[in-house]
Design an enzyme around this catalytic site. Sequence first.
Site, PDB file in Angstrom:
ATOM      1  CG  ASN A 193      34.516 -57.133  37.491  1.00  0.00           C
ATOM      2  OD1 ASN A 193      34.890 -55.975  37.371  1.00  0.00           O
ATOM      3  ND2 ASN A 193      33.730 -57.524  38.501  1.00  0.00           N
ATOM      4  CG  PHE A 243      25.246 -48.926  35.458  1.00  0.00           C
ATOM      5  CD1 PHE A 243      24.945 -47.984  36.433  1.00  0.00           C
ATOM      6  CD2 PHE A 243      25.910 -48.495  34.313  1.00  0.00           C
ATOM      7  CE1 PHE A 243      25.289 -46.654  36.276  1.00  0.00           C
ATOM      8  CE2 PHE A 243      26.262 -47.163  34.146  1.00  0.00           C
ATOM      9  CZ  PHE A 243      25.950 -46.242  35.128  1.00  0.00           C
ATOM     10  CE  LYS A 294      21.197 -58.352  34.565  1.00  0.00           C
ATOM     11  NZ  LYS A 294      22.481 -58.136  33.953  1.00  0.00           N
ATOM     12  CE  LYS A 297      19.731 -57.222  39.395  1.00  0.00           C
ATOM     13  NZ  LYS A 297      21.102 -57.489  39.800  1.00  0.00           N
TER      14      LYS A 297
END
Length: 404
Positions: free
Chosen positions: A209, A334, A348, A352
């Site tokens: 990426n 992030f 998220k 997480k």
Amino acid sequence: MLQGKHIVVGISGGIAAYKTPLLIRMLRAAGAEVKVTTTPNALHFVTDLTLQTLSGNKVYSDVFAPTNDHSTEHISLPDWADLMIIAPATANVIGKMANGIADDALTTTFLAMTCPVLVAPAMNEKMYAHPALQHNLQTLDSFPHVTVLPCDEGFLACGTTGKGRMQEPEQIFLSAQHLLTEQTLAGRRVLITAGPTQEKIDPVRFISNYSSGKMGIALAEEAALRGAEVTLILGPTTLRPRALPRLRVVNIVSAMQMYDAAVQLFPDADIAILCAAVADYRPEKTADHKIKRSANSNPEGKEAAEYQLKLFENPDIAATLGAKKRPNQTLVGFALETDHEEENALAKLRAKHLDMIVLNSLRNEGAAFGVDTNVVTIYQADGRKTELPKMSKSDVAKHILNNL
Ligand code: PMT
């Protein structure tokens, strides 16, 4: 960090003095106010006019000059200063400073300094190795407010190669930043992931990426400047953090390597910040040889032959660490989003088990991949939300660490 700080730059008579104007420019560009004091010999190497122009202040080089504001600059400068940098420091000046001898503007100013003093020696390698000089350096370094930078090795102005070069202005600037930064993370161990990962398809291709590593490197540098013991797990990028004490880099290539390093290092960390753009998938297998175009491929690309690549999901490092997190550990993630930003980021944060998530969206100009700036919103597990305007990644790093 240097904004509004008062810095006295002392210059003694060595050829490396030609680099000191660059240091003065950097300090002023960072918002510091600079005043210069020199030994009389320094002005053989760099002019009063250059120093006065770049510092924006009169240069103090003659104790008895009639142009001095008053006769006690060597006292008023120490009263004004937050930091003194002596660059270059010659063997002669080091000897005087180590032994309390004050016979010119620079050494009298040094003797009255109570703020931190950074000394950057520069000389011929034989002079640098001399026991008398080394003894004086040790004496100087033993003063609680004085930090002596070691000389670099390399080509010297006298035509030889060896240890005696003054550290480069960038490195001296970084040490100055370090000395003027409040050590809010002293004794804390910080683990940071940064950059992309590469998932090999064959010896010449990979899936990856656009991450440059800039955001994670900025975080690692800022944490190290604040006194933390930093381990940066860095994916494949040409960028490197600046050389700071207590900042070490673990280089990895693939998501699996990043996962292994993070899982191994996390138990020893007080804070982990997962900034890397980890590839979510990897090829089922890496081919040993370059994968060729099919024999019946159409050179014009019409009715193109199909090639299928089977991918497996990589482990989620953030979720794995979130599940292992102890109550005294802080985990920051992030979220890089393109739509439904807040909703996705908060999902998220919860899934997480993060304590904080930093959202950046590809819809904002000047945010996320590759650029030197970012536009982020910080969400904390306790519901606090901090929306920040576009700013440099190093300023974003400061905000993130301030919110820990
Ligand atoms: O490197 P730069 O060019 O400066 O760009 C910075 C950045 C855009 C890469 C950075 O600001 C950023 O957003 N990093 C996270 C990118 C990302 O992968 O986001 P995500 O929403 O897909 O992942 C969410 C979180 O899970 C992230 O903390 C990520 O590190 C983590 N993750 C993701 C996948 C995975 N397999 N393991 C993970 O730990």
